[in-house]
Design a protein around this motif. Structure first.
Motif, mmCIF file in Angstrom:
data_model
loop_
_atom_site.group_PDB
_atom_site.id
_atom_site.type_symbol
_atom_site.label_atom_id
_atom_site.label_comp_id
_atom_site.label_asym_id
_atom_site.label_seq_id
_atom_site.Cartn_x
_atom_site.Cartn_y
_atom_site.Cartn_z
ATOM 1 N N ALA A 37 -3.629 4.525 -7.436
ATOM 2 C CA ALA A 37 -3.011 3.864 -6.131
ATOM 3 C C ALA A 37 -2.801 4.789 -5.404
ATOM 4 C CB ALA A 37 -1.416 3.951 -7.115
ATOM 5 N N THR A 38 -3.234 6.172 -4.908
ATOM 6 C CA THR A 38 -3.345 6.503 -3.568
ATOM 7 C C THR A 38 -4.675 6.008 -2.995
ATOM 8 O OG1 THR A 38 -4.192 8.040 -4.439
ATOM 9 C CG2 THR A 38 -2.373 8.689 -4.307
ATOM 10 N N ILE A 79 0.884 -1.515 -0.010
ATOM 11 C CA ILE A 79 0.118 0.080 0.161
ATOM 12 C C ILE A 79 0.658 1.445 0.037
ATOM 13 C CG2 ILE A 79 -1.346 1.257 1.552
ATOM 14 C CD1 ILE A 79 -3.303 -1.427 1.897
ATOM 15 N N PHE A 85 -3.557 5.601 -13.484
ATOM 16 C CA PHE A 85 -2.968 4.812 -12.515
ATOM 17 C C PHE A 85 -2.408 5.432 -11.091
ATOM 18 C CE2 PHE A 85 1.131 3.194 -11.335
ATOM 19 C CZ PHE A 85 0.601 1.753 -10.573
ATOM 20 N N ASN A 86 -2.162 6.472 -11.088
ATOM 21 C CA ASN A 86 -1.238 7.350 -9.719
ATOM 22 C C ASN A 86 -2.540 7.515 -9.670
ATOM 23 O OD1 ASN A 86 1.170 6.665 -11.093
ATOM 24 N ND2 ASN A 86 1.302 8.846 -11.014
ATOM 25 N N LYS A 87 -3.638 8.102 -9.526
ATOM 26 C CA LYS A 87 -4.739 8.630 -8.447
ATOM 27 C C LYS A 87 -5.203 7.043 -8.066
ATOM 28 C CE LYS A 87 -5.476 12.900 -9.858
ATOM 29 N NZ LYS A 87 -6.259 13.714 -10.512
ATOM 30 N N VAL A 96 -6.836 3.215 4.182
ATOM 31 C CA VAL A 96 -5.744 3.421 5.375
ATOM 32 C C VAL A 96 -5.749 4.238 6.419
ATOM 33 C CG1 VAL A 96 -3.839 2.701 6.222
ATOM 34 C CG2 VAL A 96 -4.675 1.364 4.707
ATOM 35 N N LEU A 97 -5.114 5.691 5.822
ATOM 36 C CA LEU A 97 -5.517 6.937 7.101
ATOM 37 C C LEU A 97 -6.678 7.039 7.290
ATOM 38 C CD1 LEU A 97 -2.756 9.128 5.219
ATOM 39 C CD2 LEU A 97 -1.843 7.880 7.112
ATOM 40 N N SER A 119 0.706 12.872 -8.272
ATOM 41 C CA SER A 119 -0.434 13.664 -9.116
ATOM 42 C C SER A 119 -1.430 14.369 -8.656
ATOM 43 C CB SER A 119 -1.078 12.154 -10.444
ATOM 44 O OG SER A 119 -1.410 11.160 -9.570
ATOM 45 N N GLY A 125 2.337 6.887 -6.771
ATOM 46 C CA GLY A 125 0.885 7.767 -7.309
ATOM 47 C C GLY A 125 0.574 9.170 -6.306
ATOM 48 N N MET A 170 -2.061 6.699 -17.014
ATOM 49 C CA MET A 170 -0.525 7.066 -16.239
ATOM 50 C C MET A 170 -1.561 7.952 -14.989
ATOM 51 S SD MET A 170 1.963 5.449 -15.699
ATOM 52 C CE MET A 170 3.601 5.539 -14.794
ATOM 53 N N LYS A 171 -1.952 9.068 -15.180
ATOM 54 C CA LYS A 171 -2.043 9.687 -14.237
ATOM 55 C C LYS A 171 -3.650 8.997 -13.654
ATOM 56 C CE LYS A 171 -2.300 14.646 -13.387
ATOM 57 N NZ LYS A 171 -1.951 15.458 -13.805
ATOM 58 N N PRO A 231 -5.521 3.374 -1.301
ATOM 59 C CA PRO A 231 -5.854 1.965 -0.199
ATOM 60 C C PRO A 231 -5.295 3.192 0.733
ATOM 61 C CG PRO A 231 -4.268 1.281 -2.404
ATOM 62 C CD PRO A 231 -4.618 2.046 -2.963
ATOM 63 N N TYR A 232 -3.431 3.792 0.392
ATOM 64 C CA TYR A 232 -3.529 4.187 1.419
ATOM 65 C C TYR A 232 -4.589 5.432 2.503
ATOM 66 C CZ TYR A 232 0.677 6.756 4.030
ATOM 67 O OH TYR A 232 1.559 7.203 5.039
ATOM 68 N N ILE A 233 -4.846 6.033 1.354
ATOM 69 C CA ILE A 233 -6.220 7.539 1.404
ATOM 70 C C ILE A 233 -6.645 6.213 2.597
ATOM 71 C CG2 ILE A 233 -7.184 9.147 1.590
ATOM 72 C CD1 ILE A 233 -5.981 9.877 -1.496
#
Lengths: 253, 256
Positions: free
Chosen positions: B8-9, A66, B4-6, B15-16, A76, A73, B1-2, B11-13
């Motif tokens: 990707a964040t 994660i 995908f990047n968004k 968790v927080l 972006s 990521g 790509m952009k 799951p972390y958000i």
């Protein structure tokens, strides 16, 4: 070397002092008989080792995956969002363990109910901090690679997937290993978060805290000795690999 | 790509939000809501009981003295690391960190066993020895990292201008290393004030505020949460104090 002999003496004395307790335990444990069979012959302790390993390994893998995805990521997102995420990440790292523990317990009591505490709640509780520690280790490096290398790779015609596997992951390997090591160490060390969120599950920390009788203490000393030997051997292998790599580089240069 | 990047964040958000922010709100809720109405009764109970206040004060006392000892012993060790050959510095640093990869509770048990064999058990001295042995690596690493950032040319300049070794240390090295000491203080002070494990094994009935929170966690979660909030409040005050001090030294560095 001769010039700094005083400092070497200071460092040697310091190392001796911090290793005294562990050396004392090792001596006691070997005096008590076979170290390995003392641990393997104790069913409760074996269960505790299993709980600790399962929790720490799963929480570390999930946390690192994660955190790595987020580190890559994050570029972006807008700056405000990035800053907000970095600030919140500091919370689980600076909160005292016991505060994290009671907050998660209150939350899980509502979501899962009192009788349902177990691996699910225990691992989720550990993920709350392994993810943050992994992120702090991985993000600075990922930020640098994302900017410099990824742009260069896509300029040279690499597809996003090629960029990810041929450029980003190999360059990020060191940071991911460091992040995993920190996350695992924190998870494996934990007592209070597991104690409040593990329900009936007992990990190594809880077993060691509860151990009072001579038999249980004997098992604890044997386990500590085994952990010490495993980490010591791992460390020596790590140092040898590092030094050989370093020497190779020197020769090339 | 952009896109995908968004994604990707996400799951972390999650968790927080779910595992960090929500529990924080839950602590506040548990502490401040009794039945279905707002109440500061939990805080009144805590601050009205001289026993708990005494434990709070003694936790801070243990933490402060531990931090001081860690600076006094840790600084020369970090300084020594800075002065010696690079390869050996790397190896010795790894050995200082290594005990951290063993289970903490098992390490504290080992310290307790050794202290008991010396008949030092269950008193303040034994708690200080335990806390210093557990937390001093953090202090050393914080100071060593900062010393490593110092530009050696400054030391050479000081030497060329005729300053003695002692004067160079007091006027150049020491001020430049203070930010490292301060981050070491954060790393040692906060965990040692709230440690549950060390007093439980070594303390023989001597408690820190962490033990009180643990004791009430199951039986009176609201009360335990209120103490947790009080602890976090004190923690924030200490952190603000330290970050103000840090800024002062940063500005001083830029002036010089």
């Amino acid at each position: 070397m001769r010039k700094n002999i005083g400092w070497y003496i200071v460092l040697f004395i310091f190392l001796t002092i911090i290793y005294l307790p562990i050396m004392y335990i090792t001596k006691e444990a070997f005096g008590n008989g076979n170290v390995v069979s003392t641990v393997t012959g104790n069913e409760t302790l074996k269960d505790a080792i299993k709980v600790s390993l399962v929790t720490s390994i799963v929480a570390t893998i999930v946390g690192v995956v994660i955190a790595t995805l987020a580190s890559l990521g994050l570029t972006s997102l807008r700056k405000v969002q990035r800053d907000a995420i970095r600030e919140v990440t500091k919370l689980p790292v600076t909160y005292p363990d016991v505060v994290t523990a009671i907050g998660l317990m209150a939350l899980f009591l509502l979501i899962f109910g009192k009788g349902n505490f177990g691996y699910m709640t225990l691992i989720l509780a550990h993920i709350s901090f392994t993810t943050a520690y992994a992120f702090i280790a991985i993000y600075p490096k990922a930020k640098k690679i994302g900017k410099e290398y990824a742009e260069a790779a896509s300029d040279l015609g690499a597809t996003p997937l090629q960029t990810l596997f041929k450029v980003i992951i190999p360059n990020l390997k060191g940071a991911i290993i460091a992040g995993s090591a920190i996350a695992f160490a924190m998870s494996f060390d934990d007592y209070i978060i597991s104690s409040l969120n593990g329900g009936p599950l007992e990990n190594i920390s809880k077993y060691v805290i509860k151990a009072r009788r001579p038999g249980a203490l004997k098992a604890v000393y044997a386990l500590t000795t085994l952990m010490f030997l495993v980490v010591l051997i791992g460390l020596i292998i790590f140092i040898v690999i590092k030094i050989t790599k370093f020497n190779k580089k020197e020769k090339k240069a | 790509m952009k896109r995908f990047n968004k994604i990707a964040t996400v799951p972390y958000i999650l968790v927080l939000i779910i595992l960090v922010i929500l529990p924080t709100l839950f602590i506040a809720g548990k502490a401040l809501i009794e039945g279905d109405s707002f109440s500061i009764g939990n805080f009144k109970t805590f601050f009205g009981n001289s026993n708990y206040i005494r434990i709070m004060v003694s936790s801070l006392k243990y933490a402060l003295i531990t931090t001081l000892i860690c600076i006094v012993i840790g600084y020369p060790v970090a300084y020594g690391l800075w002065k010696i050959d690079k390869t050996l510095r790397y190896i010795i640093t790894l050995f200082i960190m290594m005990p951290m990869w063993l289970n903490l509770v098992a390490r504290v048990r080992a310290i307790d066993a050794l202290l008991t064999s010396f008949k030092v058990d269950g008193n303040d001295l034994s708690i200080y020895i335990g806390m210093v042995l557990v937390f001093i690596p953090f202090m050393i690493m914080a100071i060593a990292t900062q010393l490593d950032k110092i530009d050696v040319r400054l030391l050479e300049a000081s030497n060329d201008l005729g300053a003695s070794k002692v004067k160079t240390f007091l006027r150049v090295t020491l001020p430049l290393s203070i930010p490292g000491v301060l981050s070491g203080v954060v790393l040692v002070l906060l965990p040692s004030a709230t440690t549950v494990v060390i007093p439980k094994i070594i303390g023989d009935g001597k408690l820190t505020i962490g033990n009180i929170i643990e004791e009430f966690a199951f039986t009176n979660t609201g009360f335990a949460s209120a103490i947790a909030i009080a602890v976090v409040a004190i923690m924030i005050i200490i952190m603000l104090f330290i970050s103000t001090a840090e800024k002062k030294y940063e500005v001083g560095g830029k002036d010089a």
